[in-house]
Design a protein around this motif. Structure first.
Motif, PDB file in Angstrom:
ATOM      1  N   VAL A 474       0.840  -1.207   0.000  1.00  0.00           N
ATOM      2  CA  VAL A 474       0.000   0.000   0.000  1.00  0.00           C
ATOM      3  C   VAL A 474       0.868   1.247   0.000  1.00  0.00           C
ATOM      4  O   VAL A 474       0.667   2.172  -0.801  1.00  0.00           O
ATOM      5  CB  VAL A 474      -0.957  -0.006   1.208  1.00  0.00           C
ATOM      6  CG1 VAL A 474      -1.666   1.345   1.321  1.00  0.00           C
ATOM      7  CG2 VAL A 474      -1.987  -1.121   1.074  1.00  0.00           C
ATOM      8  N   LEU A 475       1.847   1.303   0.890  1.00  0.00           N
ATOM      9  CA  LEU A 475       2.698   2.489   1.001  1.00  0.00           C
ATOM     10  C   LEU A 475       3.450   2.757  -0.297  1.00  0.00           C
ATOM     11  O   LEU A 475       3.408   3.883  -0.829  1.00  0.00           O
ATOM     12  CB  LEU A 475       3.701   2.307   2.144  1.00  0.00           C
ATOM     13  CG  LEU A 475       4.766   3.418   2.249  1.00  0.00           C
ATOM     14  CD1 LEU A 475       4.118   4.743   2.616  1.00  0.00           C
ATOM     15  CD2 LEU A 475       5.848   3.045   3.263  1.00  0.00           C
ATOM     16  N   LEU A 476       4.133   1.752  -0.830  1.00  0.00           N
ATOM     17  CA  LEU A 476       4.967   1.962  -2.016  1.00  0.00           C
ATOM     18  C   LEU A 476       4.123   2.274  -3.244  1.00  0.00           C
ATOM     19  O   LEU A 476       4.499   3.112  -4.068  1.00  0.00           O
ATOM     20  CB  LEU A 476       5.845   0.734  -2.247  1.00  0.00           C
ATOM     21  CG  LEU A 476       6.899   0.499  -1.154  1.00  0.00           C
ATOM     22  CD1 LEU A 476       7.515  -0.879  -1.283  1.00  0.00           C
ATOM     23  CD2 LEU A 476       7.984   1.577  -1.211  1.00  0.00           C
ATOM     24  N   ALA A 477       2.967   1.633  -3.371  1.00  0.00           N
ATOM     25  CA  ALA A 477       2.095   1.922  -4.510  1.00  0.00           C
ATOM     26  C   ALA A 477       1.621   3.372  -4.468  1.00  0.00           C
ATOM     27  O   ALA A 477       1.635   4.082  -5.488  1.00  0.00           O
ATOM     28  CB  ALA A 477       0.905   0.967  -4.516  1.00  0.00           C
ATOM     29  N   ARG A 478       1.196   3.840  -3.296  1.00  0.00           N
ATOM     30  CA  ARG A 478       0.718   5.221  -3.179  1.00  0.00           C
ATOM     31  C   ARG A 478       1.849   6.228  -3.408  1.00  0.00           C
ATOM     32  O   ARG A 478       1.647   7.260  -4.055  1.00  0.00           O
ATOM     33  CB  ARG A 478       0.097   5.431  -1.789  1.00  0.00           C
ATOM     34  CG  ARG A 478      -1.200   4.655  -1.565  1.00  0.00           C
ATOM     35  CD  ARG A 478      -2.243   4.981  -2.608  1.00  0.00           C
ATOM     36  NE  ARG A 478      -3.518   4.327  -2.333  1.00  0.00           N
ATOM     37  CZ  ARG A 478      -4.528   4.270  -3.188  1.00  0.00           C
ATOM     38  NH1 ARG A 478      -4.403   4.816  -4.388  1.00  0.00           N
ATOM     39  NH2 ARG A 478      -5.658   3.667  -2.874  1.00  0.00           N
ATOM     40  N   LEU A 479       3.035   5.943  -2.893  1.00  0.00           N
ATOM     41  CA  LEU A 479       4.159   6.862  -3.092  1.00  0.00           C
ATOM     42  C   LEU A 479       4.546   6.954  -4.566  1.00  0.00           C
ATOM     43  O   LEU A 479       4.782   8.049  -5.091  1.00  0.00           O
ATOM     44  CB  LEU A 479       5.361   6.403  -2.265  1.00  0.00           C
ATOM     45  CG  LEU A 479       5.278   6.584  -0.745  1.00  0.00           C
ATOM     46  CD1 LEU A 479       6.520   6.005  -0.082  1.00  0.00           C
ATOM     47  CD2 LEU A 479       5.137   8.060  -0.386  1.00  0.00           C
ATOM     48  N   LEU A 480       4.616   5.810  -5.239  1.00  0.00           N
ATOM     49  CA  LEU A 480       5.081   5.800  -6.626  1.00  0.00           C
ATOM     50  C   LEU A 480       4.052   6.403  -7.584  1.00  0.00           C
ATOM     51  O   LEU A 480       4.400   6.840  -8.680  1.00  0.00           O
ATOM     52  CB  LEU A 480       5.433   4.375  -7.049  1.00  0.00           C
ATOM     53  CG  LEU A 480       6.711   3.839  -6.386  1.00  0.00           C
ATOM     54  CD1 LEU A 480       6.811   2.343  -6.552  1.00  0.00           C
ATOM     55  CD2 LEU A 480       7.943   4.523  -6.966  1.00  0.00           C
ATOM     56  N   CYS A 481       2.795   6.417  -7.186  1.00  0.00           N
ATOM     57  CA  CYS A 481       1.780   7.070  -8.013  1.00  0.00           C
ATOM     58  C   CYS A 481       1.908   8.595  -7.966  1.00  0.00           C
ATOM     59  O   CYS A 481       1.447   9.285  -8.882  1.00  0.00           O
ATOM     60  CB  CYS A 481       0.378   6.670  -7.563  1.00  0.00           C
ATOM     61  SG  CYS A 481      -0.106   5.005  -8.062  1.00  0.00           S
ATOM     62  N   ARG A 482       2.548   9.131  -6.926  1.00  0.00           N
ATOM     63  CA  ARG A 482       2.637  10.583  -6.752  1.00  0.00           C
ATOM     64  C   ARG A 482       4.037  11.144  -6.955  1.00  0.00           C
ATOM     65  O   ARG A 482       4.193  12.294  -7.335  1.00  0.00           O
ATOM     66  CB  ARG A 482       2.183  10.966  -5.342  1.00  0.00           C
ATOM     67  CG  ARG A 482       0.719  10.750  -5.075  1.00  0.00           C
ATOM     68  CD  ARG A 482       0.298  11.644  -3.917  1.00  0.00           C
ATOM     69  NE  ARG A 482      -1.035  11.361  -3.429  1.00  0.00           N
ATOM     70  CZ  ARG A 482      -1.704  12.136  -2.605  1.00  0.00           C
ATOM     71  NH1 ARG A 482      -1.135  13.247  -2.157  1.00  0.00           N
ATOM     72  NH2 ARG A 482      -2.912  11.822  -2.198  1.00  0.00           N
ATOM     73  N   PHE A 483       5.066  10.328  -6.672  1.00  0.00           N
ATOM     74  CA  PHE A 483       6.422  10.862  -6.657  1.00  0.00           C
ATOM     75  C   PHE A 483       7.387   9.975  -7.444  1.00  0.00           C
ATOM     76  O   PHE A 483       7.166   8.779  -7.605  1.00  0.00           O
ATOM     77  CB  PHE A 483       6.940  10.973  -5.208  1.00  0.00           C
ATOM     78  CG  PHE A 483       5.995  11.652  -4.256  1.00  0.00           C
ATOM     79  CD1 PHE A 483       5.773  13.019  -4.336  1.00  0.00           C
ATOM     80  CD2 PHE A 483       5.330  10.925  -3.282  1.00  0.00           C
ATOM     81  CE1 PHE A 483       4.912  13.649  -3.461  1.00  0.00           C
ATOM     82  CE2 PHE A 483       4.459  11.542  -2.395  1.00  0.00           C
ATOM     83  CZ  PHE A 483       4.245  12.913  -2.480  1.00  0.00           C
ATOM     84  N   ALA A 484       8.461  10.612  -7.906  1.00  0.00           N
ATOM     85  CA  ALA A 484       9.589   9.888  -8.503  1.00  0.00           C
ATOM     86  C   ALA A 484      10.779  10.039  -7.551  1.00  0.00           C
ATOM     87  O   ALA A 484      10.933  11.060  -6.874  1.00  0.00           O
ATOM     88  CB  ALA A 484       9.927  10.450  -9.869  1.00  0.00           C
TER      89      ALA A 484
END
Length: 514
Positions: A474-484
């Motif tokens: 959940v954490l990594l999916a949400r982060l990668l959808c918003r940030f590089a």
């Protein structure tokens, strides 16, 4: 007053001499002889210190230049194990003063280790003592019937049907982190360096607080902060020097600080448990996810809790608070580092996450299952950076591992990173970050499959691995959808052993808003 001081000093000296003459040599020497007769070799120990001086000498002499692109850090943290394996083979023995350690990296023997029950091959008694400040007498340190009882109490709270109900709580815990980074980037033109460690630890702590104890991170923050201080203090205290069992009882500044932290954490946990008892009505149960805390409180009155109800509650809450959030957080931190340094994999995971997360407020179990590339990346991160690098067991009775008769009292040690970087099991590219090796699951990634053990082996395999995997996805999916993410010039690659394997100087990354 002077006579009292002299008496205390004489008693301490007598205790030290008794410990030295009756514990540090005869017992380990008896084990050494039995193993030597079966062909097990190792460095020659000295009285009191065993091989600890040689360990420190090897570390000093062979301390390598730390390379930022190197995933093989055994030579940095445990160079003595590499030197002795080269000299004596995959099975060797060494001494830490009062303990005789049998180091095993031979695949068939590692498999046999997982077959013994916690009544036969359990957690070492010295770990229960040296880690009591941090882990109490919880599930991670007990053996036999006590272990079986505690696992029966807590394991059902981590079954997949319970994890399904926790996913929304995990999603909620990502919100403060995402908002904080958005705010930072808005004031920095969309891209800047962020040291991610504390943000990820706070997120993971919030998940454990919400999912297991029915409280937000704001309520659990003080407990996490003090456990983090305890972790650092415990890691600094050398548990492998001959007379350390005596020094730990002396009124030193560091020992006093540890005792004060232990008492503060105990009171905070009991306060949490008391609040749970007072609020355990139908309305509270319907609006709060606190099943684990309730199970621990109920289990504390069982016949096999091994101590007082208070000790049971405090010990198991400390274990879950520490192990449940620290190991998951540090894995997520290493995962972000590896994705930053391998942009091709970051792009692949992001494309998958955007497809799965598109238009969804909560991922759900089906969504998590569809994150196959992300799962491979997490599995590869756990291979290269297993949070708990050393697996230690004690023969509680005479046992057999492979063709070797292992006498009671022997400490059996497995270095996970040695298993995870074994080129015969993983191939010539074992040191490289290659998530696609897990494309067809663990069984196809290495031969034999038990050479992959980030969550443990046998009956003591981690009960919370389903929650940990869901949390990281959940954490990594949400982060990668918003940030590089990209590497920061200020990052110094230096994995450090502080009970878990973590970045010694933190994890600064250049974060860019998409």
């Amino acid at each position: 007053m002077e006579n009292l001081v002299v008496l205390i000093l004489v008693l301490l000296l007598g205790l030290a001499l008794f410990y030295s003459c009756n514990i540090l040599w005869p017992g380990p020497e008896k084990i050494r002889k039995k193993l030597r007769r079966q062909g097990v070799k190792g460095p020659k120990p000295t009285f009191l210190h065993g091989n600890t001086r040689e360990m420190k000498s090897i570390c000093h002499e062979l301390k390598p230049v730390k390379k930022q692109d190197s995933n093989n850090y055994i030579s940095t943290l445990f160079p003595h194990l590499l030197v002795w394996r080269e000299a004596y083979g995959p099975v060797f023995q060494y001494s830490t003063g009062g303990r005789e350690i049998l180091h095993v990296s031979q695949p068939d023997m590692v498999k046999d280790i997982g077959h013994w029950t916690p009544s036969e091959l359990g957690k070492p008694s010295y770990l229960k003592k040296s880690r009591k400040a941090l882990l109490g007498g919880g599930l991670f340190t007990v053996n036999g019937d006590e272990w079986a009882y505690q696992r029966k109490v807590m394991a059902p709270e981590f079954f997949m049907d319970k994890i399904k109900d926790m996913i929304q709580l995990i999603e909620d815990a990502t919100a403060p982190l995402l908002e904080a980074w958005e705010s930072i980037l808005e004031g920095a033109g969309g891209s800047t360096e962020i040291v991610v460690d504390d943000y990820v630890r706070n997120f993971s702590g919030d998940v454990i607080s919400r999912a297991c104890f029915g409280s937000s991170f704001a309520k659990g923050e003080e407990i996490f902060c003090k456990l983090r201080q305890l972790q650092k203090a415990t890691a600094q205290r050398d548990a492998f020097v001959g007379l350390s069992a005596v020094w730990k009882h002396l009124p030193t500044k560091s020992n006093r600080a540890i005792r004060n932290l232990v008492e503060e954490v105990r009171l905070l946990i009991l306060e949490l448990a008391k609040a749970n008892r007072n609020e355990n009505g139908a309305e509270h149960a319907a609006t709060h996810n606190n099943g684990l805390l309730r199970a621990i409180i109920d289990g504390s009155h069982g016949p096999l809790n091994g101590g007082t109800a208070e000790e049971f509650i405090v010990g198991n809450c400390k274990s879950i608070y520490f192990a449940g959030h620290e190991s998951t957080a540090v894995t997520a931190i290493w995962c972000l580092m590896l994705l930053a340094t391998h942009p091709e994999w970051q792009d692949r995971v992001r494309a998958e996450a955007l497809e799965v997360c598109h238009g969804t407020m909560t991922l759900g179990v089906d969504g998590l299952h569809r994150l196959k590339i992300l799962t491979m990346v997490i599995q590869e991160t756990l291979r290269l950076y297993p949070p708990a690098s050393l697996m230690m067991r004690e023969a509680l009775t005479d046992i057999k591992i492979g063709n070797l008769d292992v006498p009671r009292g022997t400490i059996v040690q497995v270095t996970r990173l040695m298993l995870h970087l074994d080129k015969e099991a993983w191939g010539a590219d074992a040191n490289e970050f290659r998530p696609d090796r897990f494309a067809n699951g663990v069984a196809a990634a290495c031969k034999p499959a038990h050479m992959y053990a980030p969550f443990g082996l046998g009956p003591r395999i981690c009960i919370a691995q389903n929650l940990a995997m869901a949390e990281m996805k959940v954490l990594l999916a949400r982060l990668l959808c918003r940030f590089a993410f990209s590497p920061s010039p200020s990052y110094r690659h230096s994995p450090a052993f502080r009970l878990t394997i973590e970045p010694e100087f933190g994890m600064p990354l250049v974060v860019t808003r998409l």
